[in-house]
Design a protein around this motif. Sequence first.
Motif, PDB file in Angstrom:
ATOM      1  N   LYS A 193       0.839  -1.212   0.000  1.00 43.97           N
ATOM      2  CA  LYS A 193       0.000   0.000   0.000  1.00 43.97           C
ATOM      3  C   LYS A 193       0.869   1.255   0.000  1.00 43.97           C
ATOM      4  CE  LYS A 193      -3.771   2.260   2.518  1.00 43.97           C
ATOM      5  NZ  LYS A 193      -4.699   2.162   3.701  1.00 43.97           N
ATOM      6  N   GLU A 194       1.946   1.251   0.779  1.00 48.87           N
ATOM      7  CA  GLU A 194       2.855   2.401   0.796  1.00 48.87           C
ATOM      8  C   GLU A 194       3.521   2.583  -0.567  1.00 48.87           C
ATOM      9  OE1 GLU A 194       3.118   4.572   3.129  1.00 48.87           O
ATOM     10  OE2 GLU A 194       1.947   3.518   4.653  1.00 48.87           O
ATOM     11  N   ALA A 195       3.979   1.489  -1.156  1.00 43.26           N
ATOM     12  CA  ALA A 195       4.671   1.568  -2.446  1.00 43.26           C
ATOM     13  C   ALA A 195       3.752   2.077  -3.554  1.00 43.26           C
ATOM     14  CB  ALA A 195       5.240   0.204  -2.823  1.00 43.26           C
ATOM     15  N   LEU A 196       2.506   1.648  -3.526  1.00 50.14           N
ATOM     16  CA  LEU A 196       1.552   2.083  -4.545  1.00 50.14           C
ATOM     17  C   LEU A 196       0.999   3.467  -4.237  1.00 50.14           C
ATOM     18  CD1 LEU A 196      -0.434  -1.225  -5.187  1.00 50.14           C
ATOM     19  CD2 LEU A 196       1.621  -0.367  -6.346  1.00 50.14           C
ATOM     20  N   GLY A 197       1.208   3.927  -3.010  1.00 52.09           N
ATOM     21  CA  GLY A 197       0.703   5.243  -2.622  1.00 52.09           C
ATOM     22  C   GLY A 197       1.625   6.392  -2.976  1.00 52.09           C
ATOM     23  N   VAL A 198       2.822   6.083  -3.491  1.00 55.75           N
ATOM     24  CA  VAL A 198       3.745   7.142  -3.906  1.00 55.75           C
ATOM     25  C   VAL A 198       3.186   7.809  -5.155  1.00 55.75           C
ATOM     26  CG1 VAL A 198       6.060   7.688  -4.723  1.00 55.75           C
ATOM     27  CG2 VAL A 198       5.752   5.964  -2.941  1.00 55.75           C
ATOM     28  N   PHE A 199       2.958   9.103  -5.087  1.00 55.60           N
ATOM     29  CA  PHE A 199       2.495   9.853  -6.253  1.00 55.60           C
ATOM     30  C   PHE A 199       3.725  10.375  -6.986  1.00 55.60           C
ATOM     31  CE2 PHE A 199       1.172  13.728  -8.479  1.00 55.60           C
ATOM     32  CZ  PHE A 199       0.113  13.223  -9.224  1.00 55.60           C
ATOM     33  N   GLY A 200       3.957   9.856  -8.166  1.00 53.04           N
ATOM     34  CA  GLY A 200       5.157  10.239  -8.902  1.00 53.04           C
ATOM     35  C   GLY A 200       6.334   9.389  -8.475  1.00 53.04           C
ATOM     36  N   SER A 201       7.422  10.032  -8.092  1.00 52.51           N
ATOM     37  CA  SER A 201       8.658   9.325  -7.775  1.00 52.51           C
ATOM     38  C   SER A 201       8.917   9.301  -6.278  1.00 52.51           C
ATOM     39  CB  SER A 201       9.836  10.004  -8.476  1.00 52.51           C
ATOM     40  OG  SER A 201       9.637  10.039  -9.879  1.00 52.51           O
ATOM     41  N   ASP A 259      10.080   4.832  18.245  1.00 47.22           N
ATOM     42  CA  ASP A 259       8.740   4.279  18.430  1.00 47.22           C
ATOM     43  C   ASP A 259       8.570   2.908  17.790  1.00 47.22           C
ATOM     44  OD1 ASP A 259       7.905   6.568  19.813  1.00 47.22           O
ATOM     45  OD2 ASP A 259       7.508   7.619  17.927  1.00 47.22           O
ATOM     46  N   GLY A 260       9.685   2.273  17.449  1.00 43.25           N
ATOM     47  CA  GLY A 260       9.620   0.947  16.849  1.00 43.25           C
ATOM     48  C   GLY A 260       9.544   0.998  15.334  1.00 43.25           C
ATOM     49  N   LEU A 261       9.034  -0.066  14.743  1.00 38.31           N
ATOM     50  CA  LEU A 261       8.955  -0.173  13.289  1.00 38.31           C
ATOM     51  C   LEU A 261       7.931   0.801  12.717  1.00 38.31           C
ATOM     52  CD1 LEU A 261       9.037  -4.057  12.777  1.00 38.31           C
ATOM     53  CD2 LEU A 261      10.939  -2.432  12.609  1.00 38.31           C
ATOM     54  N   ILE A 262       8.307   1.409  11.606  1.00 39.32           N
ATOM     55  CA  ILE A 262       7.428   2.369  10.941  1.00 39.32           C
ATOM     56  C   ILE A 262       7.418   2.072   9.439  1.00 39.32           C
ATOM     57  CG2 ILE A 262       7.139   4.792  10.276  1.00 39.32           C
ATOM     58  CD1 ILE A 262       8.186   5.607  12.966  1.00 39.32           C
ATOM     59  N   LEU A 263       6.232   2.073   8.845  1.00 40.62           N
ATOM     60  CA  LEU A 263       6.070   2.002   7.397  1.00 40.62           C
ATOM     61  C   LEU A 263       5.667   3.374   6.895  1.00 40.62           C
ATOM     62  CD1 LEU A 263       4.149  -1.292   6.498  1.00 40.62           C
ATOM     63  CD2 LEU A 263       6.538  -0.739   6.062  1.00 40.62           C
ATOM     64  N   GLU A 264       6.269   3.782   5.785  1.00 43.04           N
ATOM     65  CA  GLU A 264       5.931   5.087   5.209  1.00 43.04           C
ATOM     66  C   GLU A 264       6.407   5.126   3.767  1.00 43.04           C
ATOM     67  OE1 GLU A 264       8.209   8.260   7.043  1.00 43.04           O
ATOM     68  OE2 GLU A 264       9.881   6.886   7.406  1.00 43.04           O
ATOM     69  N   HIS A 265       5.922   6.119   3.033  1.00 42.80           N
ATOM     70  CA  HIS A 265       6.507   6.390   1.728  1.00 42.80           C
ATOM     71  C   HIS A 265       6.941   7.847   1.704  1.00 42.80           C
ATOM     72  CE1 HIS A 265       2.117   7.248   0.997  1.00 42.80           C
ATOM     73  NE2 HIS A 265       2.603   8.292   0.325  1.00 42.80           N
ATOM     74  N   LEU A 266       8.071   8.075   1.062  1.00 45.17           N
ATOM     75  CA  LEU A 266       8.659   9.402   1.002  1.00 45.17           C
ATOM     76  C   LEU A 266       8.902   9.795  -0.444  1.00 45.17           C
ATOM     77  CD1 LEU A 266      11.285   9.053   3.900  1.00 45.17           C
ATOM     78  CD2 LEU A 266       9.061  10.207   3.999  1.00 45.17           C
ATOM     79  N   PRO A 267       8.824  11.084  -0.758  1.00 48.42           N
ATOM     80  CA  PRO A 267       9.005  11.521  -2.142  1.00 48.42           C
ATOM     81  C   PRO A 267      10.472  11.563  -2.548  1.00 48.42           C
ATOM     82  CG  PRO A 267       8.659  13.416  -0.740  1.00 48.42           C
ATOM     83  CD  PRO A 267       8.482  12.212   0.140  1.00 48.42           C
ATOM     84  N   ASN A 268      10.680  11.488  -3.851  1.00 46.91           N
ATOM     85  CA  ASN A 268      12.000  11.689  -4.443  1.00 46.91           C
ATOM     86  C   ASN A 268      13.053  10.787  -3.810  1.00 46.91           C
ATOM     87  OD1 ASN A 268      10.859  13.705  -6.140  1.00 46.91           O
ATOM     88  ND2 ASN A 268      10.924  15.125  -4.426  1.00 46.91           N
ATOM     89  N   GLN A 269      14.159  11.365  -3.300  1.00 48.96           N
ATOM     90  CA  GLN A 269      15.194  10.553  -2.662  1.00 48.96           C
ATOM     91  C   GLN A 269      15.277  10.814  -1.162  1.00 48.96           C
ATOM     92  OE1 GLN A 269      16.612   8.107  -4.025  1.00 48.96           O
ATOM     93  NE2 GLN A 269      16.258   8.464  -6.193  1.00 48.96           N
ATOM     94  N   ASP A 270      14.186  11.277  -0.569  1.00 52.20           N
ATOM     95  CA  ASP A 270      14.170  11.479   0.874  1.00 52.20           C
ATOM     96  C   ASP A 270      14.336  10.145   1.592  1.00 52.20           C
ATOM     97  OD1 ASP A 270      13.842  14.129   0.395  1.00 52.20           O
ATOM     98  OD2 ASP A 270      11.786  14.265   1.150  1.00 52.20           O
ATOM     99  N   THR A 271      14.918  10.196   2.781  1.00 52.03           N
ATOM    100  CA  THR A 271      15.248   8.979   3.518  1.00 52.03           C
ATOM    101  C   THR A 271      14.835   9.107   4.977  1.00 52.03           C
ATOM    102  OG1 THR A 271      17.136   7.731   4.428  1.00 52.03           O
ATOM    103  CG2 THR A 271      17.582   9.967   3.704  1.00 52.03           C
TER     104      THR A 271
END
Length: 246
Positions: free
Chosen positions: A163-171, A181-193
């Motif tokens: 869901k995170e991977a498909l939720g990236v709009f663009g790159s 706070d433990g494990l976190i799932l997220e998506h970030l734009p461009n080359q943010d880390t």
Amino acid sequence: MITRREILKSAMLTAAGIAAGAYTPRLARAADPAPAAAPAPAGPFLLPPLPYAYDALEPHIDAKTMQIHHDKHHAAYVANLNKAVADHPDLASKSVEELLKDLSAVPESIRTAVRNNGGGHANHTMFWETLKVGGPAAPSGALGDAIKAKFGSYENFQAAFTKEALGVFGSGWAWLSNGPDGLILEHLPNQDTPLSSGRTPLLGLDVWEHAYYLKYQNKRPDYVAAFYNIIDWSAVGARFDKSKTV
């Protein structure tokens, strides 16, 4: 006096000669040379060699994509990062991770360049080290336990990560990281880390189109599904173990 028949004969011979001249070099042309290796960037940051052959991840990621992705895209991030810090020897002496963890300490004039190109360098370096054919099919050990505690099951984790991977709009990238706070799932734009937010990246999936378009075209879901076949969970687990001691 030249007759009409002689003119036509001469024209036909000339045309045949031109056609032969155009065709013969095509037959004699040597095969296209193999792609040149990526040039060594000038500066403190270096392009790491791909830890396997270009075709090692077939059929999930094709050899041509791997070659272009590593030798062109990753190499460009390294070259541009070196260019950004060329006049800042204090920054050049730091690791790329140190730069990304404290972007506020980077001069504003080059901060965006370091954020984008440093992120591209760090993200891709980790990405190559995450991929392997024939590795463990699922996380185990401390990471496996943490994923089950957080998501309920590995299958639930997969669904959430997809869901995170498909939720990236663009790159951008989909990330599993570990933090206070433990494990976190997220998506970030461009080359943010996640490094820039104080978290340790454990697993990242590049969903820029250059990472998959040659093979999958616009079918990002197919690329994401294939990714689960080539995750080296041993490497991801080792990152998780190390993140708990930092």
